[in-house]
Motif scaffolding. Structure first.
Motif, PDB file in Angstrom:
ATOM      1  N   UNK A 146       0.847  -5.601  -1.848  1.00 47.00           N
ATOM      2  CA  UNK A 146      -0.685  -5.158  -2.402  1.00 47.00           C
ATOM      3  C   UNK A 146      -1.562  -5.385  -1.451  1.00 47.00           C
ATOM      4  N   UNK A 147      -2.505  -4.815  -0.733  1.00 42.38           N
ATOM      5  CA  UNK A 147      -3.466  -5.056  -0.034  1.00 42.38           C
ATOM      6  C   UNK A 147      -4.396  -3.359  -0.686  1.00 42.38           C
ATOM      7  N   UNK A 148      -5.924  -3.990   0.200  1.00 43.63           N
ATOM      8  CA  UNK A 148      -7.452  -3.265  -0.102  1.00 43.63           C
ATOM      9  C   UNK A 148      -7.713  -2.341   0.994  1.00 43.63           C
ATOM     10  N   UNK A 149      -7.036  -2.743   2.161  1.00 41.76           N
ATOM     11  CA  UNK A 149      -7.084  -1.562   2.949  1.00 41.76           C
ATOM     12  C   UNK A 149      -6.126  -1.562   3.912  1.00 41.76           C
ATOM     13  N   UNK A 150      -5.589  -0.234   4.695  1.00 43.83           N
ATOM     14  CA  UNK A 150      -4.705   0.143   5.546  1.00 43.83           C
ATOM     15  C   UNK A 150      -5.047  -0.538   7.112  1.00 43.83           C
ATOM     16  N   UNK A 151      -6.057  -0.337   7.230  1.00 42.99           N
ATOM     17  CA  UNK A 151      -6.802  -0.951   8.648  1.00 42.99           C
ATOM     18  C   UNK A 151      -5.826  -2.238   8.814  1.00 42.99           C
TER      19      UNK A 151
END
Ligand SMILES: [Zn+2]
Length: 245
Positions: A240-245
């Motif tokens: 689970x992430x909030x950004x893919x960068x």
């Protein structure tokens, strides 16, 4: 009054007493160095199936188990881990309800942020996937409000499968590569505690070098990081992430 902060921790579920060393020794030393407590549970000593050299010396079952325990404790000390031995027997390993509850209690007590265990398949070794099943099932029990109601439940630590001996046959493909270059000396020292399996020392050094090259290739040439040794892991559950960068 403020609540004391829970000590950060990771949990390793190892079918036999040496598996955690070959497959996760780098992760253990690395996280310990970051101030995270590392707890290893050895479901068995690997007395029957992974102690050939000791049997050839004419040892009794008790002597083999004791030797394996001493080796594992020595390796854990090098890596900075605490070990619990459940002594469930191996070849075959059977994890009954009582053992599952013991493992669930360990999850509740340790409250790990992540879990390391075996691959989900292994046609060469039935104990390894059974350990994975147990690690996952106990995790789910520890998450259940109805198990020992009133206790602090476990949240959702990610489960990482460590590298099996024959990755292709085990349907195991790494999607996480951990740089263990800084702690490689410790891992090698822990590997050398496993006197009963000397034939694997060089093998697992080669595996670490291989994963190191792969990690370097994936981190990008401009990072300037000189990764030499690595460990591969495969995630079972989504990240689970909030950004893919
Ligand atoms: Zn094993």
């Amino acid at each position: 009054m403020s609540m004391p902060l829970q000590q950060r921790a990771g949990l390793v579920v190892s079918a036999h007493s040496a598996d955690f060393v070959w497959r996760a020794g780098g992760a253990i030393a690395q996280h310990r160095g970051q101030g995270i407590d590392m707890h290893v549970v050895c479901l068995s000593y690997g007395e029957r199936g992974e102690s050939a050299k000791l049997w050839r010396k004419g040892m009794s079952l008790d002597q083999v188990k004791q030797t394996r325990q001493e080796e594992a404790l020595k390796a854990a000390e090098v890596l900075g881990a605490k070990v619990t031995f459940l002594d469930l027997g191996d070849y075959p390993l059977h994890v009954d309800d009582e053992a599952l509850f013991k493992l669930a209690d360990i999850y509740r007590k340790v409250q790990p942020e992540f879990v390391l265990t075996h691959s989900q398949h292994d046609p060469y070794n039935y104990d390894h996937p059974r350990a994975t099943d147990a690690a996952q099932e106990a995790r789910i029990i520890a998450q259940a409000e109805g198990y020992r109601p009133g206790e602090k439940i476990l949240h959702a630590p990610p489960v990482f499968c460590f590298e099996p001996h024959q990755p292709e046959q085990c349907h195991w493909r790494p999607d996480v590569l951990l740089d263990i270059t800084e702690v490689w000396d410790k891992k090698r020292q822990a590997i050398e505690c496993m006197a009963g399996q000397e034939h694997l020392w060089e093998y697992y050094t080669r595996v670490a070098l291989q994963r190191g090259v792969q990690a370097k290739r994936n981190i990008g040439i401009t990072s300037g990081k000189d990764i030499q040794y690595g460990e591969g892991y495969q995630r079972i559950l989504p990240q689970v992430v909030e950004t893919l960068s």
